[in-house]
Scaffold this motif. Structure first.
Motif, PDB file in Angstrom:
ATOM      1  N   ASP A  32       0.841  -1.196   0.000  1.00 19.73           N
ATOM      2  CA  ASP A  32       0.000   0.000   0.000  1.00 19.73           C
ATOM      3  C   ASP A  32       0.880   1.252   0.000  1.00 19.73           C
ATOM      4  O   ASP A  32       2.082   1.173   0.255  1.00 19.73           O
ATOM      5  CB  ASP A  32      -0.882  -0.029   1.258  1.00 19.73           C
ATOM      6  N   ARG A  67       4.593  -4.187   4.038  1.00 21.62           N
ATOM      7  CA  ARG A  67       3.559  -3.462   4.784  1.00 21.62           C
ATOM      8  C   ARG A  67       4.214  -2.807   5.983  1.00 21.62           C
ATOM      9  O   ARG A  67       4.935  -3.481   6.734  1.00 21.62           O
ATOM     10  CB  ARG A  67       2.441  -4.410   5.233  1.00 21.62           C
ATOM     11  N   VAL A  78      -4.105  -8.716  -2.131  1.00 22.83           N
ATOM     12  CA  VAL A  78      -4.722  -7.563  -1.466  1.00 22.83           C
ATOM     13  C   VAL A  78      -4.767  -7.798   0.038  1.00 22.83           C
ATOM     14  O   VAL A  78      -4.503  -6.893   0.836  1.00 22.83           O
ATOM     15  CB  VAL A  78      -6.136  -7.294  -2.039  1.00 22.83           C
ATOM     16  N   THR A 134      -3.002  -5.298   2.827  1.00 27.51           N
ATOM     17  CA  THR A 134      -3.803  -4.557   3.806  1.00 27.51           C
ATOM     18  C   THR A 134      -3.706  -5.140   5.206  1.00 27.51           C
ATOM     19  O   THR A 134      -4.129  -4.505   6.170  1.00 27.51           O
ATOM     20  CB  THR A 134      -5.291  -4.566   3.413  1.00 27.51           C
ATOM     21  N   ALA A 147      -5.364  -7.740   5.996  1.00 22.79           N
ATOM     22  CA  ALA A 147      -6.655  -8.385   6.259  1.00 22.79           C
ATOM     23  C   ALA A 147      -6.489  -9.897   6.408  1.00 22.79           C
ATOM     24  O   ALA A 147      -7.124 -10.520   7.252  1.00 22.79           O
ATOM     25  CB  ALA A 147      -7.637  -8.087   5.128  1.00 22.79           C
TER      26      ALA A 147
END
Ligand code: ADP
Ligand code: MG
Length: 259
Positions: A44, A227, A246, A250, A252
């Motif tokens: 990101d 990250r 993704v 993130t 997640a």
């Protein structure tokens, strides 16, 4: 199975740290690029991708950790030092000299001089540069509308292909490409991706930074995910899904910290 799984690690970041004031951009980052593979570096905004590339290409100095080239610690204190060791970078903006023709762009800053007295006077060997450029473009599959016009009059895709070809011409080990297709349309992007594949097939390690996940999946052999300044996941492109990528970016999806 990662088809480049057995390839040699050419360039490695081992526990790199980098602060900008109180911001920790890299927090013990690990990263590996291997010969003859395209590795995508994703994450990101703010994950530390550009900082890592800058540290590995001599544009910034890490505060801690080690950079290994062919397994040996190196100090890349300037971009010139990195280039001398075979590490080149292609930047996002179309980094070419628009008034010069494609051959002159390839040799920008590294012009060939004529032999003897003429060369001592600084006269350029345009014939030699032109013929080497034509051969280099042919090897990489770069087809130009014309090799004799200022590069500013070519399409964005052709200009970016020349920028990639220039980096590759001088890179013996690693080429970093930070969003090389960001400014391009679909057809032009495909052509640049083809050039990237050919570079990889010549045995160079290509590091691709991209936000475009379909592009990453289309061209990368491996994917490393950053990250918050750490590598949090590594994937073989052949058996990863968009959802996994993704999720890793993130946070997640929980992943084993492979850092
Ligand atoms: N020159 C700088 N000065 C201060 N902070 C910076 C600088 N460059 C990057 N940072 C910070 O470091 C972190 C990582 O940035 P960056 O490496 O550009 O991430 P990415 O390329 O993944 O978006 C961010 O928090 C960013 O704001
Ligand atoms: Mg960035």
């Amino acid at each position: 199975m990662d088809k480049s799984g057995d390839a040699a690690v050419v360039l490695e970041a081992a526990g790199l740290t980098k602060h900008y004031g109180s911001v920790a951009a890299l927090r013990g980052t690990n990263f590996q690029a291997k010969a003859g593979e395209v590795v995508a570096l994703i994450g990101d905004n703010g994950a530390g991708k550009s900082t890592l590339v800058k540290c590995l290409s001599g544009a910034e100095q890490p505060d801690g950790g080690a950079i290994l080239l062919d397994g040996k610690p190196v100090v890349l204190d300037t971009p010139t030092a990195a280039r001398k060791l075979g590490v080149e970078t292609v930047y996002q903006d179309l980094a070419v000299a628009p008034d010069l023709d494609p051959a002159a762009n390839l040799f920008l800053g590294r012009e060939l001089l004529r032999r003897g007295f003429a060369g001592k006077l600084g006269m350029l060997d345009r014939t030699a540069m032109k013929s080497q450029a034509v051969e280099h473009f042919r090897r990489l599959g770069v087809t130009l509308q014309s090799a004799d016009v200022p590069i500013g009059s070519l399409s964005g895709g052709q200009r970016q292909s020349v920028a990639v070809a220039r980096a590759v011409m001088w890179a013996s080990k690693v080429v970093f490409m930070d969003e090389p297709t960001a400014a391009l349309g679909v057809v032009q992007r495909e052509r640049v991706l083809d050039v990237i594949r050919r570079v990889r097939d010549h045995g160079i390690a290509v590091v691709l930074i991209s936000h475009n996940m379909p592009e990453v999946l289309a061209v990368a052999d491996r994917i490393e995910v950053l990250r918050l300044g750490k590598r949090v996941a590594r994937f073989s492109a052949a058996d990863v899904t968009l959802e996994q990528l993704v999720g890793a970016m993130t946070g997640a999806l929980s992943h084993e910290d492979v850092a």
